[in-house]
Design a protein around this motif. Structure first.
Motif, PDB file in Angstrom:
ATOM      1  N   LYS A   4       0.820  -1.206   0.000  1.00 46.78           N
ATOM      2  CA  LYS A   4       0.000   0.000   0.000  1.00 46.78           C
ATOM      3  C   LYS A   4       0.864   1.270   0.000  1.00 46.78           C
ATOM      4  CE  LYS A   4      -2.287  -0.772   3.880  1.00 46.78           C
ATOM      5  NZ  LYS A   4      -1.740  -2.012   4.438  1.00 46.78           N
ATOM      6  N   SER A   5       1.794   1.320   0.949  1.00 49.25           N
ATOM      7  CA  SER A   5       2.623   2.519   1.046  1.00 49.25           C
ATOM      8  C   SER A   5       3.558   2.635  -0.150  1.00 49.25           C
ATOM      9  CB  SER A   5       3.426   2.518   2.342  1.00 49.25           C
ATOM     10  OG  SER A   5       2.571   2.837   3.418  1.00 49.25           O
ATOM     11  N   THR A   6       3.969   1.486  -0.695  1.00 57.11           N
ATOM     12  CA  THR A   6       4.821   1.510  -1.883  1.00 57.11           C
ATOM     13  C   THR A   6       4.073   2.172  -3.038  1.00 57.11           C
ATOM     14  OG1 THR A   6       5.966  -0.488  -1.194  1.00 57.11           O
ATOM     15  CG2 THR A   6       6.059   0.056  -3.538  1.00 57.11           C
ATOM     16  N   LEU A   7       2.830   1.814  -3.193  1.00 55.78           N
ATOM     17  CA  LEU A   7       2.028   2.406  -4.267  1.00 55.78           C
ATOM     18  C   LEU A   7       1.977   3.926  -4.103  1.00 55.78           C
ATOM     19  CD1 LEU A   7       0.176   2.130  -6.716  1.00 55.78           C
ATOM     20  CD2 LEU A   7      -1.741   1.758  -5.140  1.00 55.78           C
ATOM     21  N   ALA A   8       1.725   4.373  -2.869  1.00 52.48           N
ATOM     22  CA  ALA A   8       1.667   5.810  -2.595  1.00 52.48           C
ATOM     23  C   ALA A   8       3.004   6.473  -2.925  1.00 52.48           C
ATOM     24  CB  ALA A   8       1.292   6.042  -1.134  1.00 52.48           C
ATOM     25  N   SER A   9       4.107   5.838  -2.504  1.00 53.58           N
ATOM     26  CA  SER A   9       5.433   6.405  -2.739  1.00 53.58           C
ATOM     27  C   SER A   9       5.770   6.453  -4.220  1.00 53.58           C
ATOM     28  CB  SER A   9       6.491   5.580  -2.001  1.00 53.58           C
ATOM     29  OG  SER A   9       6.336   5.726  -0.617  1.00 53.58           O
ATOM     30  N   VAL A  20      -0.397  16.482  -7.690  1.00 43.41           N
ATOM     31  CA  VAL A  20      -0.377  15.243  -6.904  1.00 43.41           C
ATOM     32  C   VAL A  20       0.103  15.585  -5.493  1.00 43.41           C
ATOM     33  CG1 VAL A  20       0.656  12.960  -6.626  1.00 43.41           C
ATOM     34  CG2 VAL A  20       0.085  13.803  -8.906  1.00 43.41           C
ATOM     35  N   PHE A  21      -0.659  15.203  -4.503  1.00 47.25           N
ATOM     36  CA  PHE A  21      -0.257  15.494  -3.126  1.00 47.25           C
ATOM     37  C   PHE A  21      -0.200  14.196  -2.335  1.00 47.25           C
ATOM     38  CE2 PHE A  21      -0.919  16.340   1.322  1.00 47.25           C
ATOM     39  CZ  PHE A  21      -0.107  17.436   1.556  1.00 47.25           C
ATOM     40  N   LEU A  22       0.921  13.982  -1.660  1.00 44.23           N
ATOM     41  CA  LEU A  22       1.035  12.809  -0.794  1.00 44.23           C
ATOM     42  C   LEU A  22       1.058  13.266   0.654  1.00 44.23           C
ATOM     43  CD1 LEU A  22       1.653   9.753  -0.256  1.00 44.23           C
ATOM     44  CD2 LEU A  22       4.075  10.334  -0.447  1.00 44.23           C
ATOM     45  N   ALA A  23       0.076  12.802   1.429  1.00 46.47           N
ATOM     46  CA  ALA A  23       0.140  13.027   2.873  1.00 46.47           C
ATOM     47  C   ALA A  23       0.926  11.853   3.443  1.00 46.47           C
ATOM     48  CB  ALA A  23      -1.259  13.089   3.470  1.00 46.47           C
ATOM     49  N   LEU A  74      -3.627   9.878   0.656  1.00 45.67           N
ATOM     50  CA  LEU A  74      -3.437   9.913   2.103  1.00 45.67           C
ATOM     51  C   LEU A  74      -2.885   8.557   2.537  1.00 45.67           C
ATOM     52  CD1 LEU A  74      -6.880  11.512   3.124  1.00 45.67           C
ATOM     53  CD2 LEU A  74      -4.791  12.650   2.361  1.00 45.67           C
ATOM     54  N   ASP A  75      -1.593   8.554   2.916  1.00 46.73           N
ATOM     55  CA  ASP A  75      -0.942   7.287   3.259  1.00 46.73           C
ATOM     56  C   ASP A  75      -1.077   7.026   4.755  1.00 46.73           C
ATOM     57  OD1 ASP A  75       0.518   4.999   3.281  1.00 46.73           O
ATOM     58  OD2 ASP A  75       2.447   5.941   2.830  1.00 46.73           O
ATOM     59  N   SER A 118     -14.044  18.153  -8.777  1.00 45.70           N
ATOM     60  CA  SER A 118     -12.919  18.092  -9.698  1.00 45.70           C
ATOM     61  C   SER A 118     -11.692  17.400  -9.092  1.00 45.70           C
ATOM     62  CB  SER A 118     -12.558  19.510 -10.153  1.00 45.70           C
ATOM     63  OG  SER A 118     -12.280  20.292  -9.015  1.00 45.70           O
ATOM     64  N   ASN A 119     -11.786  16.988  -7.838  1.00 47.78           N
ATOM     65  CA  ASN A 119     -10.622  16.370  -7.188  1.00 47.78           C
ATOM     66  C   ASN A 119     -10.807  14.879  -6.956  1.00 47.78           C
ATOM     67  OD1 ASN A 119      -9.547  18.853  -7.030  1.00 47.78           O
ATOM     68  ND2 ASN A 119      -9.963  19.132  -4.837  1.00 47.78           N
ATOM     69  N   GLY A 120      -9.713  14.163  -7.028  1.00 42.02           N
ATOM     70  CA  GLY A 120      -9.726  12.754  -6.675  1.00 42.02           C
ATOM     71  C   GLY A 120      -8.967  12.535  -5.382  1.00 42.02           C
ATOM     72  N   VAL A 121      -9.356  11.512  -4.629  1.00 37.39           N
ATOM     73  CA  VAL A 121      -8.658  11.201  -3.378  1.00 37.39           C
ATOM     74  C   VAL A 121      -8.389   9.702  -3.324  1.00 37.39           C
ATOM     75  CG1 VAL A 121      -8.747  11.263  -0.854  1.00 37.39           C
ATOM     76  CG2 VAL A 121      -9.835  13.093  -2.168  1.00 37.39           C
ATOM     77  N   ILE A 122      -7.168   9.337  -2.930  1.00 42.25           N
ATOM     78  CA  ILE A 122      -6.873   7.932  -2.652  1.00 42.25           C
ATOM     79  C   ILE A 122      -6.541   7.831  -1.164  1.00 42.25           C
ATOM     80  CG2 ILE A 122      -5.320   5.991  -3.080  1.00 42.25           C
ATOM     81  CD1 ILE A 122      -4.874   7.061  -5.881  1.00 42.25           C
ATOM     82  N   VAL A 123      -7.308   7.023  -0.457  1.00 44.45           N
ATOM     83  CA  VAL A 123      -7.079   6.864   0.975  1.00 44.45           C
ATOM     84  C   VAL A 123      -6.448   5.484   1.185  1.00 44.45           C
ATOM     85  CG1 VAL A 123      -8.141   6.812   3.256  1.00 44.45           C
ATOM     86  CG2 VAL A 123      -9.109   8.260   1.468  1.00 44.45           C
ATOM     87  N   VAL A 124      -5.224   5.478   1.634  1.00 42.01           N
ATOM     88  CA  VAL A 124      -4.552   4.208   1.906  1.00 42.01           C
ATOM     89  C   VAL A 124      -4.684   3.930   3.396  1.00 42.01           C
ATOM     90  CG1 VAL A 124      -2.338   2.998   1.931  1.00 42.01           C
ATOM     91  CG2 VAL A 124      -2.905   4.519   0.028  1.00 42.01           C
ATOM     92  N   THR A 125      -5.264   2.798   3.756  1.00 45.99           N
ATOM     93  CA  THR A 125      -5.439   2.533   5.182  1.00 45.99           C
ATOM     94  C   THR A 125      -5.499   1.043   5.463  1.00 45.99           C
ATOM     95  OG1 THR A 125      -6.793   2.975   7.121  1.00 45.99           O
ATOM     96  CG2 THR A 125      -7.966   2.704   5.049  1.00 45.99           C
TER      97      THR A 125
END
Lengths: 481, 436, 251
Positions: free
Chosen positions: C40-45, C80-83, C169-170, C195-202
């Motif tokens: 999961k975190s790898t995908l975010a990174s 692209v924003f990574l939390a 959001l990682d 207009s925004n997309g969000v990916i929540v990794v949890t």
């Protein structure tokens, strides 16, 4: 006189417990050093010609070298012609088994707390005992032989495994490495040899006990450990010497050669006679110890508890040549009375992803001087090298000194190096806390010092850790500054 | 020109030059003669000498200097080297000569007595006689002996009792447009009891020829006095420098030193503090930002002689290009110096795989009731921080400058003089190519 | 806006992602769940451009651009924003200076004027309210000495400032107590729009009680093995991940 000083007085009047001599008829060389003496030693030991040549070469180099002056120690000049370079306990026949060993010798080891007899086997420690430079008995040999492990005296190795000795002797510590290593190479009389074959994990601790007995005798033993690919061995070394008024010279060489993925752990509890409370007598301990992490993924770990010797000059080091290899150095050095110690390590990073760790704990009491001297060198090609060093000094009393001389040389920017050092006195609040809980001052100090040194003591194998703890307590109990 | 590379040649060549210029039977000449004899005996440090093992000064001088051309008077305009917003006493030396037209004294004589060192010696000023060459030990270091034997011009600054003065800034400008320049200069600053002052030594240079300066400053800080001392080295790439600053501190005095080395070919700074009193507080800050083939070697000594004093040292360096940083810090705590607290830290960043750093922090402690520590780290730019900044849209160059500036900022934060802080901040920012 | 096709990546020679396929459209919230070590975190990174990961196979298209070819800051500037799961501490860099540098570089990239100090401060104050962040944090070094909750709030605050198009959001919920979790989720919800997309990794369903996803995906052994709606998350919460493993073993 305040209480602190009084306790210190008590400490400094402690007698050296191992200070007795045993009457074993020795077979000695005359005093002095020349090519004749070297030929005498070599002949005495029925050595092959190549070894004699090796010794003579070392001797010739030595005559051109000078004693190092950079250590932070002072001592009167040593008269190398006034020493005896060979002193073997006299035995009519070479012992075939323990029953043949001189009973006096057995008694010596029992006094030292080292039993060579069957009961010791239960603890699973194989012992090679060296008195005045000559190996007198090795236990547990057959069990080890079944695994292909060679553990014997150096002389025996020269006879039985000349190809191994020839190949590795001097490969880590060259003959002309330094003054004392050259001297050792010329005159060494015996020592231990150990070879662990490929993939073998040595099932027990291998141990050598060294003792200097005869007066005016230098002890020059040599240890060579070769760990083949993927092997593992834990090696222990203990040292004691009787009380004598004259200083005695000990110049040993230890070489470790670790191949791919091999691991060697070398532990020392050094308790040579430190001299009396006025600084008279004691051993000059000038030792060269070095390990070569030759193969990728190899690891060499040095642990030392240094409580003895009048002067210690010793830097167990690691050359991290193989990629991903690792070196460790854990040290507790205690000096008291007029002892002087200049000890530390060198970590030379050559291979990629090499790691080293240094933990040094110095404790100075009385009029002693205790120096840590270490080098961490990251060579140009050593990508991603890592080092962490922690060097702490504890002072007890206001007449001693603690010195820290780290050298950090970095030639590769991917290296990450951290070095920390502190110097402080033993915590009064800690002692008070113990006292308040009903612990007497001596026990409190022992408790605190053992806690201070714990990170190092934890590295020692069990039996050794107990001995080391006792030694620390013995040397320092009550010495509150 | 003599092209031999024998180190002893350069020493005897320098000795001959000193001897040639030595004027006998004037005040101070016997001291000069004594120092010359010591220089002859010691010679410049050999390549293997422990204290100079990373800075082969004899070899570099031998290779890069003829010592033949006489120092030329310069026509350089020092304006660009001044710190415009700083209200201070300004003293300018160009190629070792006092430049009256560029100097400006604003403090009255009742606060600061300023005179040439030669005049003060000739006048038998008791303060000078008491302190001159008494603290910078010329018996152990050949370069100090050289300086003591051959200093050409120098200043005697005497801060009188219980004065708080305007800063004094001394500009040491070397103009090597016309050719090789060698200067030997010397200062003595005495801060009398209860006074407070700031001395800034700024080293700049212009021109392409090689230039060397051998500069020694002795600073005496009396009871309850405070001295802030800045050394700003922003020379062009051909400056070679030996710089000794020797402090002598008495009871309850306070010293803050700031060393900024932003450039130069070979900079050797010896900063030595002798704490000969109780209740002393000393802070030493250093920043060296090196690139190309610069070598900066900071040797510091803090010598605690008496009880109850405090010292703290923080030196940080960033090495770029082929540069080399050297830090050697000694802390001595003598047997009588109980209750000493002494701390030291050295942190380094290597930016390229050609840059190197050698550090040797040293503690030598002979008293037990002390708290002392040193720490040093060497690493590269923090990749994790860089990535974080970049994921927020900050460019790689800006991110790098931000991280480096933050690293250097810890030193700037400790500068307690607002105008100087502003000036140094700009200098450092520019140096780090800060563009945000 | 984001199309991931057969994405494979490794680190230190170890394959982590083995073929991820995912499509995120504007206005959608996707939750990516999975057991520890599933990637999961790898995908975010990898999406943010961390250089230690090596992409061995596959494509990622973001707003018509090849994302994988872009530097981390270019991705950020394009939205692209990574939390971060573990926000980085940077001593000596104040949060305020950091944010101003980032915002203005992004604005310049978007063809806007950099903000002057006054309007910047005004904007900051406004956005800080969103995550109930204490103003004193702004003058401190970035994340240095921040509590776990403060760090995560700081991440969402930055997200609010930079107005990204795609937020990842990682594990933003890790290490948060329930109150902090609500504040963070509330901040995210306010920033959600068409207009925004969000990916929540949890790892846990808990966060999804507050940030309601349109789609839930299960990542296992480096690829998405099951997709569904928010009910899938509840099912996972109730049954754990083992049933998915079993299902896969049967298939």
């Amino acid at each position: 006189m305040n209480k602190d000083n009084q306790v210190l007085e008590e400490l400094t009047s402690k007698e050296y417990e191992h200070g007795w001599t045993i009457d074993i008829e020795t077979d000695s060389a005359p005093k002095g050093l020349n090519e004749g003496i070297i030929r005498f030693i070599s002949a005495k030991k029925n050595e092959p010609e190549w070894l004699l040549e090796w010794r003579l070469k070392a001797y010739r180099q030595w005559t051109k070298m000078t004693e190092p002056k950079w250590p932070n120690v002072t001592y009167p000049p040593i008269d190398y012609q006034d020493l005896i370079y060979y002193s073997a306990p006299k035995q009519k026949v070479q012992p075939k088994n323990l029953e043949d060993v001189d009973p006096e010798l057995i008694k010596t080891f029992e006094k030292l707390g080292i039993s060579l007899t069957e009961q010791k086997r239960l603890t699973g420690v194989a012992v090679d005992a060296v008195i005045d430079s000559v190996s007198v008995a090795t236990t547990y040999k057959t069990t080890l032989a079944e695994l292909g492990i060679i553990f014997c005296s150096f002389s025996e190795a020269v006879k039985e495994h000349p190809e191994l000795v020839k190949k590795y002797m001097g490969s880590v510590v060259p003959v002309n490495d330094n003054y004392f290593a050259a001297l050792n190479s010329a005159v060494f009389t015996d020592g231990s040899f150990c070879y662990i074959p490929k993939g073998v994990r040595c099932p027990m601790e291998l141990s050598t006990y060294f003792r200097i007995n005869a007066a005016n005798t230098g002890q020059f033993e040599r240890t060579l450990i070769v760990a083949d690919e993927g092997s593992y061995v834990s090696y222990l070394e203990g040292c004691t010497a009787p009380m004598r008024d004259e200083n005695q010279l000990h110049a040993a060489v230890v070489e470790i050669y670790a191949m791919k993925d091999a691991q060697v752990k070398y532990s020392t509890v050094q308790n040579w006679y430190p001299g009396d409370k006025h600084g008279k007598g004691g051993i000059y301990n000038f030792v060269t110890k070095r390990g070569l992490c030759f193969g990728d993924g190899s690891k060499i770990s040095w642990t030392q508890v240094e409580t003895g010797s009048a002067i210690t000059w010793k830097y167990p080091s690691c050359i991290l040549k193989g990629d991903n290899s690792m070196g460790e150095f854990y040290s507790v050095a205690v000096t008291n009375n007029y002892q002087q110690a200049d000890t530390g390590t060198k970590m030379i990073h050559i291979g990629k992803n090499t790691k080293s760790r240094i933990v040094s704990k110095g404790i100075s009491a009385g009029h002693s001087q205790n120096s840590y001297r270490g080098q961490v060198k990251i060579m140009k090609r050593a990508e991603n090298a890592r080092n962490f060093s922690q060097c702490d000094s504890l002072l007890m009393g206001d007449k001693c000194g603690a010195h820290t001389f780290p050298y950090i040389d970095v030639e590769n920017n991917s290296a990450r190096i951290e070095h920390e050092a502190t110097t402080s006195k033993i915590g009064e609040d800690q002692i008070f806390y113990c006292l308040q809980r009903g612990i007497d001052e001596e026990s409190a100090v022992a408790l605190i010092v053992n806690g201070y040194a714990k990170e190092v003591l934890n590295q020692l194998p069990m039996e050794f850790a107990v001995e080391a703890q006792k030694l620390l307590a013995l040397t320092l109990e009550g010495s509150v500054g | 020109m003599n092209v031999s590379v024998n180190e002893s040649n350069i020493s005897s060549e320098i000795a001959q030059l000193i001897e040639k210029d030595l004027v006998l039977d004037i005040p101070g000449s016997s001291l000069r003669k004594e120092a010359l004899e010591i220089f002859k005996r010691l010679g410049l440090p050999a390549n293997k000498a422990e204290e100079y093992k990373d800075t082969p000064i004899a070899r570099l001088l031998q290779k890069n200097f003829s010592f033949q051309s006489p120092s030329v008077r310069s026509t350089a305009d020092p304006a660009s080297f001044l710190i415009p917003s700083l209200e201070a006493n300004v003293i300018v030396f160009i190629n070792g000569h006092y430049s009256k037209e560029n100097s400006r004294i604003i403090s009255p004589d009742s606060e600061i007595a300023i005179s040439s060192l030669a005049d003060a010696l000739a006048a038998d000023d008791p303060v000078v006689l008491k302190h001159f060459a008494k603290h910078a030990d010329f018996k152990v270091d050949a370069l100090t002996a050289w300086n003591t034997a051959a200093w050409n011009e120098g200043l005697f600054l005497h801060i009188r009792k219980n004065q708080v003065t305007k800063p004094i800034i001394i500009h040491h400008i070397q103009d090597a447009v016309a050719g090789e320049v060698v200067t030997v200069s010397r200062n003595l600053l005495v801060v009398d009891g209860g006074s407070k002052t700031t001395l800034i030594e700024k080293f700049d240079s212009c021109g392409q020829a090689n230039h060397f300066s051998n500069h020694v400053t002795e600073v005496v800080v009396a009871e309850n006095a405070e001295a802030n001392f800045y050394s700003i080295q922003n020379d062009n790439g051909n400056r070679y420098q030996y710089n000794l600053t020797q402090f002598y501190q008495l009871n309850n005095s306070r010293v803050n030193t700031y060393s900024f080395t932003l450039n130069g070919k070979m900079i050797r700074n010896n900063l030595q503090l002798l704490l000969d009193g109780e209740g002393i507080e000393s802070h030493m800050f250093g920043l060296y930002l090196l690139d190309k083939d610069s070598l900066a070697d900071n040797h510091t000594v803090v010598d605690h002689r008496k009880a109850n004093s405090f010292s703290n040292e923080l030196y940080k360096g960033i090495m770029d290009g082929n540069s080399k940083g050297v830090f050697n810090g000694k802390i001595y705590v003598r047997p009588n110096a109980q209750k000493t607290n002494a701390f030291q830290a050295n942190r380094n960043i290597l930016l390229t795989d050609k840059a190197t750093v050698n550090t040797k922090p040293q503690l030598e402690i002979w008293a037990d009731d002390v708290k002392c520590s040193h720490g040093c780290t060497t690493g590269q730019l923090d990749e994790e921080a860089m990535f974080y900044l970049r994921t927020r849209g900050i460019s790689k160059d800006t991110a790098r400058a931000m991280v480096l500036y933050a690293f250097a900022g810890e030193i700037l934060d400790n500068v307690n003089h607002p105008e100087l802080k502003h000036y140094l901040d700009q200098l450092v920012s520019e140096r780090l190519h800060k563009n945000f | 806006m984001l199309t991931i096709k057969n994405l494979q990546a490794k680190i230190d020679g170890k394959q982590i992602l083995t073929g991820v396929n995912l499509e995120v459209k504007a206005g959608e919230v996707h939750a990516i769940m999975g057991p520890n070590g599933s990637g999961k975190s790898t995908l975010a990174s990898v999406l943010a451009g961390r250089e230690e990961y090596e992409v061995t196979e596959g494509q990622v298209e973001f707003l018509g651009k090849n994302l994988l070819e872009m530097a981390p800051e270019e991705r950020a500037r394009d939205g692209v924003f990574l939390a971060f799961q573990y926000p980085v501490e940077i001593p000596g860099v104040s949060t305020i200076n950091f944010m101003k540098t980032a915002l203005n570089q992004i604005r310049v990239h978007r063809g806007q004027q950099p903000l002057d100090a006054v309007s910047f401060l005004k904007l900051m104050k406004e956005k800080m309210k969103l995550v109930e962040m204490d103003q004193s944090l702004l003058n401190r070094s970035l994340n240095e000495g921040f509590s776990g909750g403060e760090k995560k709030r700081n991440e969402i605050f930055q997200m609010a400032m930079l107005e990204p198009k795609l937020s990842i959001l990682d594990e933003t919920d890790s290490g948060l107590d329930i109150d902090a979790l609500k504040i963070v989720a509330n901040g995210v919800n306010k920033l959600r729009n068409k207009s925004n997309g969000v990916i929540v990794v949890t790892h846990y369903q808990r966060l999804l009680d507050y940030i309601i996803p349109d789609f839930v995906h299960v990542l296992y052994r480096g690829r998405i093995v099951k997709s569904g709606t928010k009910e899938l998350a509840l099912e996972l919460e109730a049954k754990g991940y083992d049933w998915i493993k079993d299902e896969l073993a049967l298939a």
